[in-house]
Scaffold this motif. Structure first.
Motif, PDB file in Angstrom:
ATOM      1  N   SER A  59       1.063  -0.986   0.182  1.00  0.00           N
ATOM      2  CA  SER A  59      -0.050   0.316   0.119  1.00  0.00           C
ATOM      3  C   SER A  59       1.279   1.062   0.169  1.00  0.00           C
ATOM      4  CB  SER A  59      -0.758   0.207   1.468  1.00  0.00           C
ATOM      5  OG  SER A  59      -1.910  -0.866   1.287  1.00  0.00           O
ATOM      6  N   VAL A  60       0.010   2.218  -0.621  1.00  0.00           N
ATOM      7  CA  VAL A  60       0.874   3.414  -0.481  1.00  0.00           C
ATOM      8  C   VAL A  60       0.385   4.882   1.002  1.00  0.00           C
ATOM      9  CG1 VAL A  60       1.368   3.958  -3.120  1.00  0.00           C
ATOM     10  CG2 VAL A  60      -1.023   4.756  -1.523  1.00  0.00           C
ATOM     11  N   VAL A  61       0.743   5.446   1.595  1.00  0.00           N
ATOM     12  CA  VAL A  61       0.609   6.760   2.448  1.00  0.00           C
ATOM     13  C   VAL A  61      -0.130   7.905   1.762  1.00  0.00           C
ATOM     14  CG1 VAL A  61       1.389   7.329   4.333  1.00  0.00           C
ATOM     15  CG2 VAL A  61       1.972   5.551   3.799  1.00  0.00           C
ATOM     16  N   VAL A  62      -1.077   8.055   2.255  1.00  0.00           N
ATOM     17  CA  VAL A  62      -1.980   9.228   1.066  1.00  0.00           C
ATOM     18  C   VAL A  62      -2.877   9.694   2.487  1.00  0.00           C
ATOM     19  CG1 VAL A  62      -3.707  10.284  -0.798  1.00  0.00           C
ATOM     20  CG2 VAL A  62      -1.226   8.465  -1.375  1.00  0.00           C
ATOM     21  N   THR A  63      -3.504  10.469   2.265  1.00  0.00           N
ATOM     22  CA  THR A  63      -4.166  11.290   2.788  1.00  0.00           C
ATOM     23  C   THR A  63      -4.901  12.520   1.594  1.00  0.00           C
ATOM     24  OG1 THR A  63      -3.309  11.409   5.305  1.00  0.00           O
ATOM     25  CG2 THR A  63      -4.907  13.270   5.173  1.00  0.00           C
ATOM     26  N   GLU A  64      -6.020  11.799   1.889  1.00  0.00           N
ATOM     27  CA  GLU A  64      -6.948  12.609   0.778  1.00  0.00           C
ATOM     28  C   GLU A  64      -7.343  13.905   0.907  1.00  0.00           C
ATOM     29  OE1 GLU A  64      -8.079   8.160  -1.622  1.00  0.00           O
ATOM     30  OE2 GLU A  64      -9.710   9.287  -0.231  1.00  0.00           O
ATOM     31  N   ALA A  65      -7.213  14.481   0.173  1.00  0.00           N
ATOM     32  CA  ALA A  65      -7.269  16.140   0.796  1.00  0.00           C
ATOM     33  C   ALA A  65      -9.343  16.312   0.638  1.00  0.00           C
ATOM     34  CB  ALA A  65      -7.685  17.123  -0.083  1.00  0.00           C
ATOM     35  N   GLY A  66      -9.549  17.178   1.085  1.00  0.00           N
ATOM     36  CA  GLY A  66     -11.349  16.872   0.931  1.00  0.00           C
ATOM     37  C   GLY A  66     -12.158  16.625   1.867  1.00  0.00           C
ATOM     38  N   GLU A  67     -12.963  17.023   1.839  1.00  0.00           N
ATOM     39  CA  GLU A  67     -14.754  17.160   3.283  1.00  0.00           C
ATOM     40  C   GLU A  67     -14.837  16.422   3.092  1.00  0.00           C
ATOM     41  OE1 GLU A  67     -14.289  21.993   3.992  1.00  0.00           O
ATOM     42  OE2 GLU A  67     -15.892  21.331   3.392  1.00  0.00           O
ATOM     43  N   TRP A  68     -16.365  15.751   4.065  1.00  0.00           N
ATOM     44  CA  TRP A  68     -17.006  15.006   3.613  1.00  0.00           C
ATOM     45  C   TRP A  68     -18.075  15.310   2.492  1.00  0.00           C
ATOM     46  CZ3 TRP A  68     -18.745  10.156   3.756  1.00  0.00           C
ATOM     47  CH2 TRP A  68     -20.427   9.917   3.679  1.00  0.00           C
ATOM     48  N   PRO A  69     -18.569  15.277   1.540  1.00  0.00           N
ATOM     49  CA  PRO A  69     -19.244  15.572   0.783  1.00  0.00           C
ATOM     50  C   PRO A  69     -21.109  16.269   1.086  1.00  0.00           C
ATOM     51  CG  PRO A  69     -19.161  13.597   0.097  1.00  0.00           C
ATOM     52  CD  PRO A  69     -18.752  13.854   1.034  1.00  0.00           C
ATOM     53  N   PHE A  70     -21.187  15.523   2.413  1.00  0.00           N
ATOM     54  CA  PHE A  70     -22.770  15.798   2.742  1.00  0.00           C
ATOM     55  C   PHE A  70     -22.567  17.008   4.596  1.00  0.00           C
ATOM     56  CE2 PHE A  70     -22.711  11.381   0.891  1.00  0.00           C
ATOM     57  CZ  PHE A  70     -23.666  11.989  -0.500  1.00  0.00           C
ATOM     58  N   ASP A  71     -24.089  17.571   4.269  1.00  0.00           N
ATOM     59  CA  ASP A  71     -23.962  17.682   5.684  1.00  0.00           C
ATOM     60  C   ASP A  71     -23.389  17.375   6.601  1.00  0.00           C
ATOM     61  OD1 ASP A  71     -27.119  19.516   7.156  1.00  0.00           O
ATOM     62  OD2 ASP A  71     -25.399  18.831   7.873  1.00  0.00           O
TER      63      ASP A  71
END
Length: 194
Positions: free
Chosen positions: A129-141
């Motif tokens: 596996s690779v180590v990645v932190t995905e940017a972005g927010e939860w797309p729902f309220d």
């Protein structure tokens, strides 16, 4: 109740494995320690190696997660494989009393028993596996329950995939962020950086 989250790192260099001798119990182990608040597990792995050995490393593989839920409030540990890219071996007063590279067939007898399994898994090539932190927010309220989100989906008149795609549009343009500079990623995972 708290849950302990930690990291260990199998540092491989020229066919040998780096181990540290702990000050507290005077046994050999993999470098590692606890994940600090506001720190990713990859950042913790690189930091712990630096603190305990004086080496700068690049993480090359996530081997796996190891849980010991019966320990205190529970302990979960991520094991990475890494290679050194800089720094010099040095002891960490209060933590390490000796550092040495060992041939995998000649590991010391006084090695933490649970690290034997981790070392075997790392040397066997498990993970990838690779180590990645995905940017972005939860797309729902965030106040909506899963059932409320499903109800919105069903009332939208869109297909399930289209509904999700519409909500992901605002975060889809944000590329994944590598936790630590130099983490090895499979070809094609990220666009070429210039």
């Amino acid at each position: 109740m708290s849950i302990a989250l930690g990291v260990n790192v199998a540092i491989l260099h020229q066919g040998r494995l780096l181990l540290t001798r702990r000050e507290d119990f005077e046994v050999w182990c993999l470098p590692g320690g606890a994940v600090d608040p506001n720190e990713s597990i990859a950042q913790a792995a690189v930091r712990e190696v630096w603190e305990e050995t004086g080496l700068e490393v690049v993480l090359t593989r996530l081997v796996g997660l190891y849980s010991r839920p019966a320990w205190h409030d529970g302990h979960h540990n991520a094991l990475f494989v890494a290679r050194p890219i800089g720094g010099e071996l040095r002891l960490c007063p209060g933590e390490t009393i000796e550092l040495a590279y060992f041939h995998p067939a000649q590991l010391p007898g006084d090695l933490l028993p649970w690290h034997r399994r981790q070392i075997a898994d790392a040397l066997a090539g498990y993970g990838g596996s690779v180590v990645v932190t995905e940017a972005g927010e939860w797309p729902f309220d965030p106040a909506l329950s899963r059932q409320e989100i499903y109800a919105l989906r069903d009332r939208s008149g869109l297909s399930r995939r289209a509904f999700l795609a519409r909500h992901l549009e605002r975060t889809a343009e944000i590329p994944p962020q590598v936790d630590v500079p130099g983490v090895v990623l499979p070809d094609g995972l990220l666009p070429e950086q210039e």
